[in-house]
Design a protein around this motif. Structure first.
Motif, PDB file in Angstrom:
ATOM      1  N   GLN A 159       0.861  -1.182   0.000  1.00 14.91           N
ATOM      2  CA  GLN A 159       0.000   0.000   0.000  1.00 14.91           C
ATOM      3  C   GLN A 159       0.900   1.234   0.000  1.00 14.91           C
ATOM      4  O   GLN A 159       1.471   1.610   1.022  1.00 14.91           O
ATOM      5  N   GLU A 160       1.053   1.861  -1.167  1.00 10.45           N
ATOM      6  CA  GLU A 160       1.962   3.001  -1.301  1.00 10.45           C
ATOM      7  C   GLU A 160       1.405   4.251  -0.614  1.00 10.45           C
ATOM      8  O   GLU A 160       2.157   5.063  -0.082  1.00 10.45           O
ATOM      9  N   SER A 161       0.075   4.427  -0.668  1.00 12.76           N
ATOM     10  CA  SER A 161      -0.599   5.549  -0.018  1.00 12.76           C
ATOM     11  C   SER A 161      -2.040   5.126   0.234  1.00 12.76           C
ATOM     12  O   SER A 161      -2.402   3.964   0.039  1.00 12.76           O
ATOM     13  N   ASN A 162      -2.870   6.070   0.670  1.00 10.92           N
ATOM     14  CA  ASN A 162      -4.259   5.724   0.963  1.00 10.92           C
ATOM     15  C   ASN A 162      -5.005   5.212  -0.273  1.00 10.92           C
ATOM     16  O   ASN A 162      -5.953   4.430  -0.148  1.00 10.92           O
ATOM     17  N   SER A 163      -4.574   5.621  -1.461  1.00  8.78           N
ATOM     18  CA  SER A 163      -5.313   5.260  -2.671  1.00  8.78           C
ATOM     19  C   SER A 163      -4.465   4.578  -3.739  1.00  8.78           C
ATOM     20  O   SER A 163      -4.949   4.311  -4.836  1.00  8.78           O
ATOM     21  N   LYS A 217      -3.686   3.312  -8.975  1.00  7.03           N
ATOM     22  CA  LYS A 217      -4.504   4.185  -8.129  1.00  7.03           C
ATOM     23  C   LYS A 217      -5.915   3.627  -8.097  1.00  7.03           C
ATOM     24  O   LYS A 217      -6.493   3.313  -9.126  1.00  7.03           O
ATOM     25  N   GLN A 218      -6.466   3.506  -6.906  1.00 10.39           N
ATOM     26  CA  GLN A 218      -7.780   2.890  -6.738  1.00 10.39           C
ATOM     27  C   GLN A 218      -8.874   3.923  -7.001  1.00 10.39           C
ATOM     28  O   GLN A 218      -9.333   4.620  -6.107  1.00 10.39           O
ATOM     29  N   THR A 223     -10.474  -1.135  -9.852  1.00 16.11           N
ATOM     30  CA  THR A 223      -9.281  -0.844  -9.053  1.00 16.11           C
ATOM     31  C   THR A 223      -9.598  -0.626  -7.578  1.00 16.11           C
ATOM     32  O   THR A 223      -8.753  -0.864  -6.716  1.00 16.11           O
ATOM     33  N   THR A 224     -10.823  -0.180  -7.266  1.00 12.69           N
ATOM     34  CA  THR A 224     -11.165   0.013  -5.858  1.00 12.69           C
ATOM     35  C   THR A 224     -11.289  -1.307  -5.116  1.00 12.69           C
ATOM     36  O   THR A 224     -11.316  -1.333  -3.884  1.00 12.69           O
ATOM     37  N   ALA A 259       4.757  14.101 -15.587  1.00 14.61           N
ATOM     38  CA  ALA A 259       3.774  13.178 -15.034  1.00 14.61           C
ATOM     39  C   ALA A 259       2.760  13.920 -14.185  1.00 14.61           C
ATOM     40  O   ALA A 259       3.074  14.933 -13.549  1.00 14.61           O
ATOM     41  N   GLY A 260       1.560  13.389 -14.181  1.00 21.38           N
ATOM     42  CA  GLY A 260       0.513  13.912 -13.316  1.00 21.38           C
ATOM     43  C   GLY A 260      -0.045  12.790 -12.465  1.00 21.38           C
ATOM     44  O   GLY A 260      -0.554  11.802 -12.993  1.00 21.38           O
ATOM     45  N   GLY A 261       0.091  12.893 -11.139  1.00 23.00           N
ATOM     46  CA  GLY A 261      -0.451  11.877 -10.246  1.00 23.00           C
ATOM     47  C   GLY A 261       0.139  10.504 -10.489  1.00 23.00           C
ATOM     48  O   GLY A 261       1.350  10.317 -10.553  1.00 23.00           O
ATOM     49  N   ILE A 262      -0.749   9.517 -10.699  1.00 23.82           N
ATOM     50  CA  ILE A 262      -0.315   8.134 -10.896  1.00 23.82           C
ATOM     51  C   ILE A 262       0.330   7.943 -12.273  1.00 23.82           C
ATOM     52  O   ILE A 262       0.871   6.870 -12.562  1.00 23.82           O
TER      53      ILE A 262
END
Length: 390
Positions: A159-163, A217-218, A223-224, A259-262
């Motif tokens: 789990q890299e981060s919350n999402s 990214k979930q 992905t969630t 890059a943007g986000g994931i």
């Protein structure tokens, strides 16, 4: 060189055959409605046309996010349109699978067309229909069975981060997964609690690594649910696909990764590969995110900066008031400041013209950056884009 591996060729032939068949379905009635002598033949033709029409409509809805990027005025409303349509990946594929039924009916319809002078016409259409059907059946029925006999194993879930979650996979015995840094693959998780459909994910590990890693990214309906994946689960991996890789660029060209986000995931793979294969290459990474906690693998990137002689990392945060670095969104001012501060060739008047640009991130961010680069007369062959818009 265009990095088309056999899987890419198969997919392209599949798509071209299907598109060609759809075009024929639309225009074939002009070859002679007066020749329709059989009620059975006419009924088959009408049924085939109806099946293809609905399959085309729902396939279009499924790829609506992809089409919207060609209509800039719709981009701000993309999420609202998706909410109204309410078509999940699995539901859209069910409609897409109606296409083979249409192909079978169409072949039956073509063979019943009366007339002695239509032999070549019949042969052409039956050949195209059977080709498209063959590619579909191979990709959807035969290939999954082959892969299921040699599944990969989930080695660990991080789990890299919350999402954001990273999945690491061990290969079956003796299996070597060939790919280029920046490419993606299709995953089908053999977990009863998850969808058994294939989904595309960028590979964030190096080509030399024995394990394959994807960082996700979930966000979507599939992905969630990735938190249900556990070690020892089995997975089928199909690939690699795509041309978003620095290996297509001449080795003397400087590189800018935006890059943007994931969207950082293909950049991670390319950076790790560059740190081993070409550590002296001039590379600039500009990464836009909301908060510092969204900068996954930050320590890993900083470690790479010590391994590469000419690597510049510039994170840009939009919702971090205490952040001491660049703030806001990636715009022309930020791009100019970074590129001017780290010129490759001082003799060139335009700092943008020194680089090949690799862009990956949300559609709105990617389109904004692309517009800036085109305004600065960057040629298309120096622009490389990977869009996350499923």
């Amino acid at each position: 060189m265009e990095w088309f591996v056999p899987q890419d060729r198969r997919m392209i032939l599949h798509m071209l055959s299907a598109v060609g068949l759809l075009m024929i379905v639309v225009v074939h009635t002009s070859f002679g409605n007066d020749k329709y002598a059989s009620e059975i033949q006419a009924a088959a033709g009408g049924t085939a046309e109806t099946v293809f029409l609905w399959a085309t409509i729902f396939s279009g809805l499924f790829f609506s996010n992809y089409f919207i990027r060609f209509i800039p005025v719709l981009i701000p409303y993309r999420d609202k349109i998706s909410a109204v349509i309410k078509l999940t990946h699995e539901r859209c594929l069910l409609f897409h699978y109606a296409m083979p039924a249409g192909m079978v009916i169409l072949v039956f319809h073509i063979l019943l067309i009366p007339g002695q002078g239509l032999t070549r016409f019949k042969t052409c259409m039956v050949t195209i229909a059977c080709s498209a059907l063959s590619f579909f059946l191979y990709h959807k029925m035969i290939l999954p069975r082959i892969m299921q006999k040699h599944p990969w194993t989930v080695a660990k879930v991080i789990q890299e981060s919350n999402s954001v979650v990273s999945l690491h996979f061990d290969p079956p015995n003796g299996r070597k997964f060939n790919h280029h840094a920046g490419q993606f693959c299709y995953l089908r998780l053999l977990n009863s609690e998850l969808s058994d459909q294939s989904h595309p994910f960028t590979i964030s590990s190096r080509p030399e690594d024995e394990r394959i890693c994807v960082t996700v990214k979930q966000l979507g309906d599939f992905t969630t649910r990735l938190n249900k994946v556990t070690a020892k689960d089995l997975v089928c991996i199909d690939g690699a696909y795509g041309k978003f890789t620095y290996t297509r660029v001449p080795s003397h060209h400087c590189l800018v990764f935006i890059a943007g986000g994931i969207g950082i995931t293909p950049m991670l793979s390319m950076l790790k590969n560059l740190s081993i294969k070409d550590p002296k290459r001039k590379v600039i990474l500009i990464w836009g995110a909301r908060r510092e906690t969204d900068l996954i693998r930050l320590n890993e990137i900083r470690k790479l900066s010590h391994q590469m002689d000419n690597f510049i990392f510039e994170p840009v945060l939009s919702r971090a008031p205490q952040w001491k670095g660049a703030k806001g969104h990636i715009d022309k001012t930020i791009l100019l400041n970074v590129l001017n501060d780290h010129r490759c060739n001082m003799e060139l008047p335009n700092p943008f013209s020194e680089y090949d640009f690799f862009i990956c991130g949300p559609p709105q961010m990617a389109n904004a950056v692309l517009q800036i680069l085109k305004e600065n007369k960057i040629s298309n062959h120096r622009l490389h884009i990977e869009r996350f818009a499923f």
